[in-house]
Scaffold this motif. Structure first.
Motif, short mmCIF file in Angstrom:
data_model
loop_
_atom_site.label_atom_id
_atom_site.label_comp_id
_atom_site.label_asym_id
_atom_site.label_seq_id
_atom_site.Cartn_x
_atom_site.Cartn_y
_atom_site.Cartn_z
N GLU A 121 129.01 -47.20 -59.29
CA GLU A 121 129.29 -45.86 -59.81
C GLU A 121 130.12 -45.06 -58.81
O GLU A 121 131.08 -44.38 -59.20
CB GLU A 121 127.98 -45.13 -60.11
CG GLU A 121 127.30 -45.59 -61.38
CD GLU A 121 125.96 -44.90 -61.60
OE1 GLU A 121 125.53 -44.83 -62.76
OE2 GLU A 121 125.34 -44.47 -60.61
N LYS A 122 129.77 -45.13 -57.54
CA LYS A 122 130.52 -44.41 -56.52
C LYS A 122 131.94 -44.95 -56.41
O LYS A 122 132.91 -44.18 -56.29
CB LYS A 122 129.80 -44.52 -55.17
CG LYS A 122 130.39 -43.63 -54.08
CD LYS A 122 129.60 -43.76 -52.79
CE LYS A 122 128.23 -43.12 -52.90
NZ LYS A 122 127.53 -43.10 -51.59
N ALA A 156 139.04 -40.67 -59.77
CA ALA A 156 139.45 -39.40 -59.20
C ALA A 156 140.81 -39.48 -58.52
O ALA A 156 141.43 -38.46 -58.23
CB ALA A 156 138.39 -38.91 -58.20
N GLU A 189 136.46 -44.57 -67.51
CA GLU A 189 135.07 -44.79 -67.13
C GLU A 189 134.38 -45.73 -68.12
O GLU A 189 134.53 -45.57 -69.33
CB GLU A 189 134.33 -43.45 -67.11
CG GLU A 189 132.94 -43.54 -66.51
CD GLU A 189 132.34 -42.16 -66.30
OE1 GLU A 189 131.14 -42.09 -66.00
OE2 GLU A 189 133.08 -41.16 -66.43
N ASP A 201 133.94 -43.78 -59.46
CA ASP A 201 134.25 -42.35 -59.37
C ASP A 201 135.47 -42.11 -58.50
O ASP A 201 136.34 -41.30 -58.84
CB ASP A 201 133.04 -41.59 -58.80
CG ASP A 201 131.92 -41.44 -59.82
OD1 ASP A 201 132.17 -41.68 -61.02
OD2 ASP A 201 130.79 -41.11 -59.41
N LYS A 202 135.53 -42.80 -57.36
CA LYS A 202 136.67 -42.64 -56.46
C LYS A 202 137.95 -43.17 -57.10
O LYS A 202 139.03 -42.60 -56.94
CB LYS A 202 136.40 -43.36 -55.13
CG LYS A 202 135.33 -42.70 -54.27
CD LYS A 202 135.86 -41.42 -53.66
CE LYS A 202 134.84 -40.82 -52.72
NZ LYS A 202 135.35 -39.58 -52.07
#
Length: 297
Positions: free
Chosen positions: A72-73, A80, A92, A76-77
């Motif tokens: 997930e991390k 982004a 996503e 996200d990066k």
């Protein structure tokens, strides 16, 4: 005294019921991931189990959550756009897609761990040094990982160690002829070469080699490069062919075309017959097809 015993028993029963209730809530997906992860750690809960005649293995819920938080991390990066590398994804994933991705990863990792434990295979310091060298150095890897906001130690443990372990297990499968069809094909190719002292190399390449790039075109190697799976070439005379050797993802038979030499260097010109073998994913799928997979979470 009797009342005290009754109270103690009552407290024990309440605690036990609370524990049972918490575990049930975890498996019912009624708690947040963070709380479920704590419960999974405390009670060492299973995410699933693979059963077969050889015993199978367990998959643990703590590993599921660790990988889920990690992915997930990372995603996200990526989304982004805060990293310099080209994004691997453009949107996503759905919760179902993420769950499938994480489940397959922990299932494969647990399977790799079982094979490694059963056959005394491990990742050692020399393996890590070779990986870092191929990447351009450990410091460069740390710098790249820092862009993702991910712990380097966690990345090393969850990604690098398993990448190396998978490569070593793939080599183990090749060395033990686990892929019987490819092993037989390699033995047939070698027998044919023996029958005509290698004079029929082009014909064997045409009928048996799965990678024509290095079968029909030469590879040029210096003395310092004649190591690992290239080492048998040192013992060959021009026109000779080697025994069957294992290379990443294939069996190979080398043929020494010529040795080029000048005042400053010596170069070995070789070609090879390449017989592709099953990937670790294919071996895993075979294993799972002969097993009962029980997914609990």
């Amino acid at each position: 005294m009797k009342k005290r015993i009754i109270w103690v028993l009552a407290i024990v029963i309440v605690i036990a019921l609370t524990q049972v209730g918490l575990v049930k809530l975890v498996y019912a997906h009624k708690l947040s991931d963070n709380i479920s992860n704590i419960v999974a750690l405390v009670y060492n809960l299973k995410a699933g189990e693979v059963k077969n005649d050889a015993g199978g293995f367990k998959v643990y819920l703590k590993d599921y959550f660790e990988h889920k938080f990690f992915v997930e991390k990372f995603i996200d990066k990526q989304l982004a756009g805060t990293i310099s590398a080209q994004p691997l994804i453009t949107q996503e994933p759905t919760p179902e897609e993420l769950e499938d991705l994480v489940w397959l990863k922990i299932l494969k990792d647990a399977w790799l761990e079982k094979i490694a434990q059963d056959n005394d295979i491990s990742v050692i310091e020399e393996d890590l040094k070779a990986y870092f060298e191929s990447y351009g150095g450990e410091e460069l890897l740390k710098q790249d990982i820092s862009e993702y906001g991910i712990s380097y130690e966690q990345y090393k443990r969850l990604v690098v160690d398993y990448y190396i372990l998978e490569a070593k297990i793939q080599q183990y499968f090749l060395a033990t002829y686990a892929d019987k069809i490819s092993a037989q094909k390699a033995q047939e190719a070698y027998a044919l070469l023996e029958s005509e002292n290698g004079e029929n190399f082009d014909e064997v390449v045409k009928n048996y080699s799965d990678d024509k790039r290095y079968s029909e075109n030469s590879i040029f190697l210096t003395a310092s490069e004649l190591v690992g799976y290239y080492a048998p070439i040192k013992d060959l005379q021009e026109g000779d062919f080697s025994k069957i050797v294992t290379v990443p993802g294939a069996y190979a038979i080398w043929k020494l075309n010529s040795i080029l030499e000048d005042a400053s260097a010596k170069v070995w010109e070789i070609r090879g017959v390449f017989i592709s073998t099953q990937t670790t994913d294919e071996f895993l799928n075979e294993y799972l097809a002969a097993s009962k997979v029980e997914k609990l979470y």
